[in-house]
Design an enzyme around this catalytic site. Structure first.
Site, short mmCIF file in Angstrom:
data_model
loop_
_atom_site.label_atom_id
_atom_site.label_comp_id
_atom_site.label_asym_id
_atom_site.label_seq_id
_atom_site.Cartn_x
_atom_site.Cartn_y
_atom_site.Cartn_z
CG ASP A 8 -0.04 5.21 6.91
OD1 ASP A 8 -0.17 5.34 5.68
OD2 ASP A 8 -0.85 4.57 7.61
CG HIS A 19 -1.75 1.11 1.49
ND1 HIS A 19 -2.28 1.88 0.48
CD2 HIS A 19 -2.24 1.65 2.65
CE1 HIS A 19 -3.04 2.84 1.01
NE2 HIS A 19 -3.01 2.72 2.32
FE1 FEO Z 1 -3.96 3.60 4.18
FE2 FEO Z 1 -2.19 2.89 6.99
O1 FEO Z 1 -2.52 3.69 5.34
#
Ligand code: FEO
Length: 398
Positions: free
Chosen positions: A82, A78
């Site tokens: 983060d 992803h």
């Molecule tokens: Fe969609 Fe933890 O980022």
């Protein structure tokens, strides 16, 4: 097994963010973690990285097991920052042979970091990459919750690296579900679903069906936030089934903001009506509860009753903020109602009613509004209003 080992040669190498309290507008009172995983095989593989601010934590964890330059593959499940904020630096340090990502992942990485010459290795759903003795199988999970998102399944150990799915913003020194307070974890998992995944519920239903069809032998679910599931997999899985089906309990939340306490007093009478009807209800003053906590309460409740005084021909700002947020998260299978006090123009109830109509909430009762300070008879009408909504909740499908 020490508490970072998921299976022989598979380690958590992520970072704990004890201090984060706001995750792009979602309140994270218990902090969070950015989980990354190291698989030691003929091809040493890093699954996901961490937020840029926590790069040194990632490096320290990895170096407990291998040197950075020994890593061969980096899997990017992803692209949200983060999990990739530290990726460019890590690529620089590691010089990986492959960066494994979904087709949409490659596009998103290019759009984030503008590096066309990285060694992308694109995988589609069902494709596998051998690491030597172990094999990673990839499952694209588009729009769960970004177009690039995917799961990676380590077949031989039955570990599903599930990216954001099944995650919780929960900072802890423990790594596994059986080492922590389950009530706290489930609260945070509920809040995570309600604030990050709620709007994608139809896709989650399909994903769950897809996972069931694939008949994967899942022994561990390792999300990118919070604890790793190994003893309560059925519990979190069933919760995702329930939430994505929009199953809820016959209870209500009354969410309001008030100017000079009239709307607050109306809210309390409506609560009394619901209570008398036998419907558990929670009174939530938006001045004291964060919108992301309200969403967690809404997820499992059948009804939401909104109250606002009229201010400058509109609704109070906290209610405006909350409704903008709630609308984006697309709750379904809910009953709604509106109430509020006003001085002269009195638009608030209509504005809230119209917004709930746009959100396709069923509204069994027209909204109630009273001028300035309601009389005893008008408060009695609020009580009856609450009672009738309570009866509608009891007569509804769950
Ligand atoms: Fe969609 Fe933890 O980022």
């Amino acid at each position: 097994m020490n508490n970072t080992e998921l299976a022989h040669g598979v380690y958590w190498v992520g970072a704990i963010d004890w201090d984060i309290r706001d995750f792009h507008g979602y309140s994270t009172y218990r902090g969070s973690t950015y989980n990354a995983f190291l698989i030691i095989d003929e091809k040493i593989t890093l699954v996901d990285t961490v937020k840029k601010s926590h790069k040194q934590d990632l490096i320290r964890e990895i170096e407990k097991y291998v040197k950075l330059e020994d890593i061969d593959y980096i899997v990017v499940n992803h692209v949200e920052m983060d999990h990739t904020g530290s990726l460019p630096d890590m690529i620089e340090l590691i010089q990986p042979e492959k960066i494994i990502c979904s087709p949409m992942g490659e596009k998103a990485l290019e759009n984030h970091f503008h590096k066309k010459d990285w060694p992308y290795h694109i995988v589609k759903s069902g494709e596998e990459v051998s690491l030597g003795k172990k094999t990673l199988q990839f499952i694209e999970t588009r729009m769960l919750h970004w177009p690039d998102s995917m799961f990676s399944f380590l077949k031989e150990d039955g570990i599903l690296f599930s990216s954001d799915a099944f995650g919780q913003h929960y900072a802890t020194g423990e790594r596994f579900d059986d080492e922590v307070d389950m009530a706290e974890v489930m609260h945070e998992a509920t809040k995570y679903y309600a604030n990050i995944l709620y709007l994608f519920s139809p896709l989650i239903k399909k994903l769950i069906a897809n996972l069931q069809e694939l008949n994967l032998d899942i022994k561990i679910i390792a999300p990118d936030h919070g604890i790793i599931w190994r003893s309560h997999i059925d519990k979190i899985f069933q919760s995702y089934v329930d939430w994505s089906n929009a199953d809820c309990e016959k209870k209500a939340i009354i969410v309001y903001d008030t100017m000079w306490h009239s709307t607050e007093k109306m809210a309390k009478e409506i609560w009394r009506g619901l209570d008398t009807a036998g419907v558990p209800a929670k009174l939530i003053n938006l001045r004291y509860q964060h919108r992301s906590d309200v969403m967690a309460d809404l997820l499992g409740a059948k009804a939401i009753i909104l109250g606002s005084a009229t201010l400058n021909n509109g609704i109070l700002p906290r209610m405006g903020e909350f409704l903008t947020y709630m609308k984006g998260l697309k709750p379904t299978n809910k009953i709604g109602a509106a109430f509020g006090s006003f001085g002269w123009s009195g638009e608030a109830v209509k504005i809230m009613t119209d917004l709930m109509e746009e959100m396709k909430l069923e509204q069994p009762e027209p909204g109630v509004r009273f001028k300035y300070i309601p009389t005893d008879e008008q408060f009695e009408k609020c009580f009856e209003f609450g009672k009738r909504i309570g009866e509608a909740i009891l007569n509804s499908d769950k």
